[in-house]
Design an enzyme around this catalytic site. Structure first.
Site, mmCIF file in Angstrom:
data_model
loop_
_atom_site.group_PDB
_atom_site.id
_atom_site.type_symbol
_atom_site.label_atom_id
_atom_site.label_comp_id
_atom_site.label_asym_id
_atom_site.label_seq_id
_atom_site.Cartn_x
_atom_site.Cartn_y
_atom_site.Cartn_z
ATOM 1 N N ASP A 8 78.270 6.743 6.288
ATOM 2 C CA ASP A 8 78.103 5.449 5.614
ATOM 3 C C ASP A 8 79.457 4.797 5.306
ATOM 4 O O ASP A 8 79.518 3.610 5.008
ATOM 5 C CB ASP A 8 77.317 5.627 4.299
ATOM 6 C CG ASP A 8 75.852 5.230 4.458
ATOM 7 O OD1 ASP A 8 75.527 4.553 5.449
ATOM 8 O OD2 ASP A 8 75.037 5.588 3.582
ATOM 9 N N LYS A 12 65.292 5.049 9.593
ATOM 10 C CA LYS A 12 66.468 5.747 10.107
ATOM 11 C C LYS A 12 66.063 7.008 10.875
ATOM 12 O O LYS A 12 66.618 7.314 11.935
ATOM 13 C CB LYS A 12 67.423 6.099 8.955
ATOM 14 C CG LYS A 12 68.125 4.869 8.371
ATOM 15 C CD LYS A 12 68.854 5.144 7.072
ATOM 16 C CE LYS A 12 69.419 3.843 6.488
ATOM 17 N NZ LYS A 12 70.002 4.003 5.147
ATOM 18 N N GLN A 66 70.817 8.018 0.364
ATOM 19 C CA GLN A 66 70.197 6.698 0.315
ATOM 20 C C GLN A 66 70.415 6.069 -1.059
ATOM 21 O O GLN A 66 70.041 6.631 -2.081
ATOM 22 C CB GLN A 66 68.692 6.818 0.624
ATOM 23 C CG GLN A 66 67.966 5.493 0.731
ATOM 24 C CD GLN A 66 68.446 4.652 1.933
ATOM 25 O OE1 GLN A 66 68.706 5.179 3.010
ATOM 26 N NE2 GLN A 66 68.598 3.359 1.727
#
Lengths: 362, 362
Positions: free
Chosen positions: B189, B122, B166
């Protein structure tokens, strides 16, 4: 429980897959002190453990006994009366202990006859349960700001623990914008996006489960229908019934399919359902060939049809062609007298829960 | 478009139902100036108009031409490279116009090898696109409060427009509690319950669509796969992939079934799917008999398997047994190189969108 069910004897001895189960006595024993039998959502969340080497993926056993000669017609009116009576007793206990009762505010816009009747039913139910009710009636041509202002007043009022806006609103009003100002802690209809998100997400629990889906699940659980591992099909994907019902059935570990107006040959899909919930709002759409023999059929549809012989000038017709379905299903809810009364009972239940939470009363 | 697809010639001439469609040129023409081809969610909402007297319920025609001799293997890496290049150009334009660039913050807890690699990918992608990135690494045994504090700092930082934690977190940390403090406007997200609720509710639009589901839909749309009216089955109901993918497919008018670990005989259900999205995390679970001939198969599974010959010491295995599936499906995503790169591209896209919204840049 037997007294709550009307039993229709069938002529046909057609082979049906086993489905309806008897009461889970442990569940019954554990929950007999509760008003509802539905367990809290987070407690039903189970980890998904895949067992890919078998063609069957765990879950509960499907094989259950079922008496082939009967179709159970669920008397939602009687079940809801029992629930409402327990709510009334809890409200009395609250009044006795802390001198307060739950309060429900209803905002109704315009003169839709069905809305007027639904609101009247809700208010009557509140009165019978000892819940204080407040109704604000606004004219059809009122503005979004006027509805929002009424909501804001109820948001601030400490004697109000539940607020609902009777839907549908007139077309010029944006339901989303109106509902966005509703205080989350008083959203007893459970339509706020945050409530819906928490209904969808495993591990989370919404403050309120929307009343009609909650009533459907309560009917299933009270009838001893096992949801886990079953194929459930929901017809209709409305924000207020179809969507939350599908999310709720999935939280209870059904394998859920949602059928809607863009589905080709919906009857092919519905006829594989162990549990069929219809919430399309199309009278008599679900015919016998839509239903798997032995399925559980929950009819949420309530389309008003003119009928001068009825007290209100009309009668309600369900989505399911009852005369045909009753010959195929193992368990069915009638219209009226099935899901409808349960919706009202769940509204009282949500209002009571809200008052208990806000007033910190257990 | 042809250059983005690898074509596998089949030996078999087995009869497949038609499914994959050519590009919708009007859509392409309309959207060629956009980075993504997926239209805004609210714009795809259509009223459900039931036509109960027909066995077919409207929706689009299913009959499409399909070249029987080919299976299209979607090159997600190439498609995502194209998207990332357009994002980079948009970031340059932003810098030139207002002197600012998007900023993404990543919080990673512990030393999970897969998490470390995902985060590294990422960050690299951010650098290549000109997006500023910030990483906070916390030890495995850190407290919930420490993760929350890191989040709160990023919430306040005006140079940060997107924040992600994460997942998965170590078991002693409650993901829900951690994510609850994440500023909704920076939740790139899209895992916040309010985002999820707005994804579920027709007429609403979430601020962010979760990256992997968004990547799956983008792949489908770019490949000319028509979603409306199709039977879609999602394997897995995780909060981060299965659930939002099913909601998103439904918003695009597919008839969606969610299969999970409590589903009996899942292959019976999956083998009826026109579009099959697998997100169970079980390597090679989906065999050829799970797939309808001619179906579109999107493999979201990425299970790491030790392999010393690979650079990172392991390789990724999908849910789908590729060698078998490629002989049955009409279109398939490989693992790696299918959905994975799209997830990263969608994260950059969400971060860019967030920066534009926060900085009021169009």
């Amino acid at each position: 429980m037997r007294g709550l069910l009307a039993v229709v004897w069938k002529n046909s001895l057609r082979k049906k897959p086993p489905l309806r189960t008897r009461f889970l006595h442990t569940l019954k024993d554990r929950q007999c002190s509760q008003i509802l039998m539905s367990p809290p959502l987070v407690s039903v969340d189970l980890p998904d453990i895949w067992t890919p080497n078998s063609s069957s993926f765990g879950g509960s056993s499907i094989v259950k006994t079922f008496d082939e000669q009967t179709t159970v017609v669920l008397d939602g009116k009687m079940i809801s009366t029992e629930i409402r009576s327990r709510i009334a007793s809890e409200v009395r206990r609250m009044k006795k202990c802390i001198g307060k009762v739950p309060g429900l505010a209803v905002i109704v816009v315009g003169q839709r006859r069905d809305s007027q009747i639904y609101v009247r039913n809700k208010i009557t139910a509140c009165e019978e349960a000892g819940i204080k009710s407040f109704v604000t009636e606004l004219p059809t041509d009122c503005t979004e700001a006027e509805v929002q202002n009424a909501l804001l007043r109820f948001n601030k009022d400490p004697s109000i623990h539940g607020i609902l806006v009777q839907l549908p609103l007139p077309q010029h009003l944006d339901e989303g914008k109106v509902l966005d100002v509703l205080c989350l802690e008083k959203d007893v209809d459970g339509f706020h996006p945050l409530n819906m998100g928490n209904l969808a997400i495993r591990g989370k629990a919404p403050l309120f489960i929307p009343c009609t889906p909650k009533g459907c699940i309560e009917l299933l659980i009270r009838s001893g229908v096992e949801i886990m591992g079953k194929k459930a099909v929901v017809i209709g994907r409305s924000n207020i019934v179809g969507l939350p019902t599908s999310l709720l059935l999935q939280r209870h570990h059904a394998t859920v399919t949602v059928v809607h107006a863009f589905t080709d040959n919906p009857e092919q899909i519905t006829s594989e359902a162990d549990i069929l919930v219809s919430a399309a709002g199309v009278p008599n759409m679900v015919r016998d060939n839509w239903i798997k023999p032995g399925a559980v059929v929950i009819d949420v549809g309530t389309s008003p049809v003119e009928d001068p012989s009825c007290e209100d000038g009309y009668r309600l017709i369900g989505d399911v062609c009852y005369e045909e379905a009753v010959k195929v299903a193992s368990l069915i809810t009638p219209v009226p007298g099935g899901v409808g009364p349960m919706t009202v009972a769940m509204l009282l239940s949500n209002t009571l829960d809200s008052a208990k939470r806000i007033l910190d009363f257990t």
